[in-house]
Design a protein around this motif. Structure first.
Motif, PDB file in Angstrom:
ATOM      1  N   LYS A 143       0.845  -1.196   0.000  1.00 39.45           N
ATOM      2  CA  LYS A 143       0.000   0.000   0.000  1.00 39.45           C
ATOM      3  C   LYS A 143       0.878   1.243   0.000  1.00 39.45           C
ATOM      4  O   LYS A 143       1.904   1.289   0.671  1.00 39.45           O
ATOM      5  N   ARG A 239      -3.167   5.978   1.668  1.00 42.83           N
ATOM      6  CA  ARG A 239      -3.357   7.120   2.558  1.00 42.83           C
ATOM      7  C   ARG A 239      -2.445   8.264   2.126  1.00 42.83           C
ATOM      8  O   ARG A 239      -1.347   8.057   1.615  1.00 42.83           O
ATOM      9  N   GLU A 318       2.243   1.992  10.795  1.00 42.82           N
ATOM     10  CA  GLU A 318       2.191   0.557  10.490  1.00 42.82           C
ATOM     11  C   GLU A 318       0.882  -0.049  10.966  1.00 42.82           C
ATOM     12  O   GLU A 318       0.297  -0.891  10.269  1.00 42.82           O
ATOM     13  N   ARG A 319       0.411   0.382  12.124  1.00 44.55           N
ATOM     14  CA  ARG A 319      -0.866  -0.160  12.625  1.00 44.55           C
ATOM     15  C   ARG A 319      -2.009   0.238  11.703  1.00 44.55           C
ATOM     16  O   ARG A 319      -2.866  -0.592  11.370  1.00 44.55           O
ATOM     17  N   GLU A 320      -2.043   1.505  11.295  1.00 40.87           N
ATOM     18  CA  GLU A 320      -3.153   1.942  10.463  1.00 40.87           C
ATOM     19  C   GLU A 320      -3.123   1.302   9.081  1.00 40.87           C
ATOM     20  O   GLU A 320      -4.140   0.860   8.551  1.00 40.87           O
ATOM     21  N   ALA A 322      -1.879  -1.473   8.259  1.00 40.41           N
ATOM     22  CA  ALA A 322      -2.121  -2.920   8.327  1.00 40.41           C
ATOM     23  C   ALA A 322      -3.607  -3.235   8.230  1.00 40.41           C
ATOM     24  O   ALA A 322      -4.001  -4.356   7.907  1.00 40.41           O
ATOM     25  N   GLU A 323      -4.446  -2.231   8.535  1.00 44.06           N
ATOM     26  CA  GLU A 323      -5.890  -2.425   8.459  1.00 44.06           C
ATOM     27  C   GLU A 323      -6.352  -2.327   7.012  1.00 44.06           C
ATOM     28  O   GLU A 323      -5.647  -1.796   6.149  1.00 44.06           O
ATOM     29  N   ASP A 324      -7.530  -2.806   6.726  1.00 37.03           N
ATOM     30  CA  ASP A 324      -8.109  -2.644   5.388  1.00 37.03           C
ATOM     31  C   ASP A 324      -8.540  -1.209   5.230  1.00 37.03           C
ATOM     32  O   ASP A 324      -9.308  -0.681   6.045  1.00 37.03           O
ATOM     33  N   VAL A 325      -8.041  -0.540   4.203  1.00 34.57           N
ATOM     34  CA  VAL A 325      -8.382   0.861   3.994  1.00 34.57           C
ATOM     35  C   VAL A 325      -8.978   1.038   2.622  1.00 34.57           C
ATOM     36  O   VAL A 325      -8.817   0.210   1.742  1.00 34.57           O
TER      37      VAL A 325
END
Length: 325
Positions: A143, A239, A318-320, A322-325
């Motif tokens: 991503k 993002r 990295e946390r954000e 790693a989520e589906d966006v």
């Protein structure tokens, strides 16, 4: 959208013009394009000679040069853009396919490369139909994350911290977005170099990087040529982060009504004012910026001021991502 202007024939050696000695033509790959260049550009990835999408030719340019007092001269026409710096040289972009370069006396290729691979390349990519942002971009788990912000906000520093954490550079300074499919904007990989201030480079050492010599005392950032840690493939934009300095790592989503002005502000072409958006390009540029604001999440990212705390921002990113966006 990007290959809309077809490749040029195989570039020959260009003859000497007005006292400028003949140069060897070098071939490189950058932004998904084959570049045939009289200027030596070790920042780019070398390739075998092939039909060129972009030709960079050194020779005389019959246009007014800036005086020492004015320092710069910029002119924008529908099919040509002219940028000249008294201390560096003159650059003429023609049709999104050719860049003519006339170096200032005594200027070497290393110094020519700074504007050539920055604002000059950005304007050429813009003329080829790409949306170009003044930003840095990193590939995280397939991503694309883009970092925009004012000077000193930490764009390259945050990008280098993510590289240090095991992610890949897409491009630094000039981020080119392909909007052929407006519902799926893609980041076009630039070339494997990132520019860092000395304190950031010391705090975030990149073991796979070659630090190139400083080319001018007025240029404080050093060029770090990566060997590895570079994504050569287009990556979807996940993002866009507008960086600000803060007390702690924090993220706030921006509504589209706030995201659009931020994207316009940090698009590369707006640095040159309305003159650079001649003809139909102003309307196209607004459509492109609106498409990004409507299809990509834009967040304000607060990055802790101390370099010793940059890891907090990396962990949050990295946390954000790693989520589906």
């Amino acid at each position: 959208m990007m290959p809309r202007n077809g490749p040029l024939p195989l570039a020959p050696h260009y003859p000497a013009v007005a006292g400028v000695p003949e140069r060897q033509c070098h071939f490189y790959r950058a932004y998904g394009l084959t570049v045939a260049s009289d200027v030596t550009l070790p920042e780019l990835e070398p390739v075998e000679p092939a039909a060129a999408d972009i030709t960079i030719a050194v020779g005389a340019i019959d246009m007014p040069k800036p005086s020492p007092q004015a320092a710069t001269t910029f002119r924008f026409e529908p099919d040509r853009q002219y940028l000249a710096w008294h201390a560096v040289g003159a650059f003429l972009i023609s049709g999104g396919r050719r860049i003519d370069v006339e170096p200032a006396p005594g200027v070497d290729d290393a110094l020519l490369a700074f504007p050539l691979l920055g604002p000059v390349m950005a304007l050429l990519l813009h003329r080829r139909g790409l949306l170009v942002l003044h930003a840095s971009a990193i590939a995280v788990a397939g991503k694309g994350a883009i970092f925009m912000g004012d000077k000193g906000a930490g764009k390259s520093t945050t990008a280098s911290a993510l590289i240090r954490a095991g992610h890949e550079l897409l491009t630094d300074d000039v981020v080119a977005l392909d909007l052929s499919n407006p519902d799926r904007p893609m980041i076009v990989p630039g070339f494997p170099q990132i520019k860092l201030a000395a304190d950031a480079a010391a705090a975030i050492p990149l073991g796979q990087a070659e630090v190139r010599p400083q080319v001018h005392p007025a240029i404080d950032k050093m060029q770090h040529r990566l060997h590895g840690a570079f994504s050569g493939s287009v990556v979807p934009v996940a993002r866009i982060y507008v960086l600000e300095r803060g007390q702690r790592a924090a993220m706030t989503p921006l509504p589209a009504i706030a995201a659009l002005p931020a994207i316009i502000k940090f698009s590369y072409v707006t640095r040159f004012g309305r003159a650079a958006l001649s003809g139909d390009f102003a309307a196209m540029h607004l459509r492109q910026c609106s498409a990004i604001a409507n299809h990509v999440g834009v967040c304000r990212l607060e990055v802790p001021a101390g370099l010793d705390r940059i890891g907090e921002a990396v962990a949050l990113l990295e946390r954000e991502l790693a989520e589906d966006v």
